[in-house]
Design a protein around this motif. Sequence first.
Motif, PDB file in Angstrom:
ATOM      1  N   HIS A  58       0.860  -1.183   0.000  1.00  0.00           N
ATOM      2  CA  HIS A  58       0.000   0.000   0.000  1.00  0.00           C
ATOM      3  C   HIS A  58       0.897   1.235   0.000  1.00  0.00           C
ATOM      4  CE1 HIS A  58      -2.676  -3.131   1.400  1.00  0.00           C
ATOM      5  NE2 HIS A  58      -3.719  -2.321   1.281  1.00  0.00           N
ATOM      6  N   LEU A  59       0.687   2.116  -0.989  1.00  0.00           N
ATOM      7  CA  LEU A  59       1.552   3.287  -1.125  1.00  0.00           C
ATOM      8  C   LEU A  59       0.721   4.551  -1.256  1.00  0.00           C
ATOM      9  CD1 LEU A  59       4.440   4.384  -1.405  1.00  0.00           C
ATOM     10  CD2 LEU A  59       4.262   3.994  -3.875  1.00  0.00           C
ATOM     11  N   LEU A  60       1.046   5.533  -0.414  1.00  0.00           N
ATOM     12  CA  LEU A  60       0.370   6.822  -0.391  1.00  0.00           C
ATOM     13  C   LEU A  60       1.322   7.887  -0.928  1.00  0.00           C
ATOM     14  CD1 LEU A  60      -1.946   8.716   0.663  1.00  0.00           C
ATOM     15  CD2 LEU A  60      -0.764   8.692   2.879  1.00  0.00           C
ATOM     16  N   TYR A  61       0.832   8.749  -1.817  1.00  0.00           N
ATOM     17  CA  TYR A  61       1.636   9.848  -2.343  1.00  0.00           C
ATOM     18  C   TYR A  61       0.957  11.168  -1.976  1.00  0.00           C
ATOM     19  CZ  TYR A  61       4.505  12.775  -5.343  1.00  0.00           C
ATOM     20  OH  TYR A  61       5.368  13.749  -5.789  1.00  0.00           O
ATOM     21  N   SER A  85       7.612  18.339  -0.794  1.00  0.00           N
ATOM     22  CA  SER A  85       7.448  19.689  -0.257  1.00  0.00           C
ATOM     23  C   SER A  85       6.531  19.664   0.965  1.00  0.00           C
ATOM     24  CB  SER A  85       6.944  20.622  -1.358  1.00  0.00           C
ATOM     25  OG  SER A  85       7.041  21.970  -0.974  1.00  0.00           O
ATOM     26  N   LEU A  86       5.392  20.368   0.949  1.00  0.00           N
ATOM     27  CA  LEU A  86       4.477  20.294   2.087  1.00  0.00           C
ATOM     28  C   LEU A  86       4.004  18.861   2.296  1.00  0.00           C
ATOM     29  CD1 LEU A  86       2.873  21.718   4.312  1.00  0.00           C
ATOM     30  CD2 LEU A  86       1.080  22.178   2.624  1.00  0.00           C
ATOM     31  N   GLY A  87       3.885  18.110   1.202  1.00  0.00           N
ATOM     32  CA  GLY A  87       3.541  16.701   1.321  1.00  0.00           C
ATOM     33  C   GLY A  87       4.607  15.913   2.076  1.00  0.00           C
ATOM     34  N   GLY A  88       5.866  16.372   2.000  1.00  0.00           N
ATOM     35  CA  GLY A  88       6.928  15.740   2.774  1.00  0.00           C
ATOM     36  C   GLY A  88       6.750  15.978   4.259  1.00  0.00           C
ATOM     37  N   PHE A  89       6.262  17.169   4.619  1.00  0.00           N
ATOM     38  CA  PHE A  89       5.928  17.451   6.011  1.00  0.00           C
ATOM     39  C   PHE A  89       4.805  16.532   6.474  1.00  0.00           C
ATOM     40  CE2 PHE A  89       3.081  19.694   8.953  1.00  0.00           C
ATOM     41  CZ  PHE A  89       3.939  19.974  10.004  1.00  0.00           C
ATOM     42  N   TYR A  90       3.733  16.424   5.668  1.00  0.00           N
ATOM     43  CA  TYR A  90       2.624  15.547   6.025  1.00  0.00           C
ATOM     44  C   TYR A  90       3.079  14.081   6.101  1.00  0.00           C
ATOM     45  CZ  TYR A  90      -0.681  19.389   5.142  1.00  0.00           C
ATOM     46  OH  TYR A  90      -1.375  20.574   5.176  1.00  0.00           O
ATOM     47  N   ALA A  91       3.967  13.691   5.196  1.00  0.00           N
ATOM     48  CA  ALA A  91       4.471  12.319   5.210  1.00  0.00           C
ATOM     49  C   ALA A  91       5.222  12.034   6.508  1.00  0.00           C
ATOM     50  CB  ALA A  91       5.379  12.081   4.008  1.00  0.00           C
ATOM     51  N   THR A  92       5.960  13.024   7.006  1.00  0.00           N
ATOM     52  CA  THR A  92       6.658  12.866   8.279  1.00  0.00           C
ATOM     53  C   THR A  92       5.660  12.724   9.419  1.00  0.00           C
ATOM     54  OG1 THR A  92       8.488  14.206   7.427  1.00  0.00           O
ATOM     55  CG2 THR A  92       8.375  13.905   9.809  1.00  0.00           C
ATOM     56  N   VAL A  93       4.595  13.512   9.389  1.00  0.00           N
ATOM     57  CA  VAL A  93       3.552  13.407  10.414  1.00  0.00           C
ATOM     58  C   VAL A  93       2.972  12.001  10.434  1.00  0.00           C
ATOM     59  CG1 VAL A  93       1.259  14.226  11.104  1.00  0.00           C
ATOM     60  CG2 VAL A  93       2.977  15.862  10.315  1.00  0.00           C
ATOM     61  N   LEU A  94       2.636  11.467   9.256  1.00  0.00           N
ATOM     62  CA  LEU A  94       2.056  10.131   9.189  1.00  0.00           C
ATOM     63  C   LEU A  94       3.056   9.062   9.587  1.00  0.00           C
ATOM     64  CD1 LEU A  94      -0.360  11.517   7.803  1.00  0.00           C
ATOM     65  CD2 LEU A  94      -0.453   9.554   6.248  1.00  0.00           C
ATOM     66  N   GLY A 117      -8.384   7.664   5.735  1.00  0.00           N
ATOM     67  CA  GLY A 117      -8.280   6.921   4.477  1.00  0.00           C
ATOM     68  C   GLY A 117      -7.376   5.705   4.554  1.00  0.00           C
ATOM     69  N   VAL A 118      -6.426   5.715   5.494  1.00  0.00           N
ATOM     70  CA  VAL A 118      -5.480   4.596   5.589  1.00  0.00           C
ATOM     71  C   VAL A 118      -5.692   3.765   6.848  1.00  0.00           C
ATOM     72  CG1 VAL A 118      -3.767   5.889   4.262  1.00  0.00           C
ATOM     73  CG2 VAL A 118      -3.656   5.925   6.773  1.00  0.00           C
ATOM     74  N   LYS A 119      -6.797   3.973   7.538  1.00  0.00           N
ATOM     75  CA  LYS A 119      -6.989   3.312   8.831  1.00  0.00           C
ATOM     76  C   LYS A 119      -7.020   1.791   8.717  1.00  0.00           C
ATOM     77  CE  LYS A 119     -12.085   3.758   9.002  1.00  0.00           C
ATOM     78  NZ  LYS A 119     -12.260   4.378   7.672  1.00  0.00           N
ATOM     79  N   ASP A 120      -7.358   1.268   7.537  1.00  0.00           N
ATOM     80  CA  ASP A 120      -7.411  -0.179   7.354  1.00  0.00           C
ATOM     81  C   ASP A 120      -6.182  -0.727   6.624  1.00  0.00           C
ATOM     82  OD1 ASP A 120      -9.941  -0.374   8.605  1.00  0.00           O
ATOM     83  OD2 ASP A 120     -10.948   0.153   6.726  1.00  0.00           O
ATOM     84  N   TRP A 121      -5.195   0.128   6.359  1.00  0.00           N
ATOM     85  CA  TRP A 121      -3.987  -0.331   5.677  1.00  0.00           C
ATOM     86  C   TRP A 121      -3.080  -1.093   6.650  1.00  0.00           C
ATOM     87  CZ3 TRP A 121      -1.570   3.521   1.638  1.00  0.00           C
ATOM     88  CH2 TRP A 121      -2.545   3.862   0.685  1.00  0.00           C
ATOM     89  N   PRO A 122      -2.376  -2.104   6.173  1.00  0.00           N
ATOM     90  CA  PRO A 122      -1.485  -2.877   7.049  1.00  0.00           C
ATOM     91  C   PRO A 122      -0.259  -2.059   7.457  1.00  0.00           C
ATOM     92  CG  PRO A 122      -1.232  -3.597   4.771  1.00  0.00           C
ATOM     93  CD  PRO A 122      -2.380  -2.628   4.791  1.00  0.00           C
ATOM     94  N   ALA A 123      -0.033  -1.950   8.750  1.00  0.00           N
ATOM     95  CA  ALA A 123       1.034  -1.082   9.258  1.00  0.00           C
ATOM     96  C   ALA A 123       2.413  -1.521   8.782  1.00  0.00           C
ATOM     97  CB  ALA A 123       0.991  -1.050  10.781  1.00  0.00           C
TER      98      ALA A 123
END
Length: 207
Positions: free
Chosen positions: A15-18, A81-90, A66-72
């Motif tokens: 599972h991959l999120l961008y 950019s800002l998505g990199g900040f959000y990616a760090t949060v996740l 949206g990812v609550k059922d994804w395998p950890a």
Amino acid sequence: MASGGADACAVGVTHLLYLHGFRSSPQSFKARRMADWMRTHRPDVQWWCPQLPPSPQAAAERLLDGVKDWPADRSAVIGSSLGGFYATVLAERLGWPAVLINPAVEPARDLARHIGEQTSWHDPQDHFFFRAEFIDELRALRPAALSRPQRYLAVIAKGDEVLDWREMQARYADTQIRLIDGSDHALSDFDIHLPQILQFLGLDRAA
């Protein structure tokens, strides 16, 4: 160019999120290029590249839901950019591996001058309002530290005309870093760096 190893994922990602950047969208060059590669080479992997709302808190809530059922242990995130900040949060909240492309380090500081009406890069007819309270939301989301730096790959361009590569390098100093001489904020030479990203995520291996 300096780069670290690329062996963070012991198992392949299923599972991959961008996550796109500020004023960007799933129509960005890197998002489309990555989506095309996944569709052609790894259609077995679940791919999600959502349009993020302007509110950072709303964006975080949408992503977590949206990812609550994804395998950890088989999920990963790429953010630009800002998505990199959000990616760090996740990554900090969920324990996922993360690839960060010219990640925003202090978006609360940098985006304060963008309060007001904005347009999308890829659709000038698409207007949104970046509100003052969004700055506080960014401050609230920022992780204090990286709990497991080895799960990150940071792709940082010295030629970034928007963000300071030294600040990015310092923030992600203990992670695996691909430091690029030249290039730009959009990472226009994305294809050159794609093999290391795929290797880091274990996507270069057959399903």
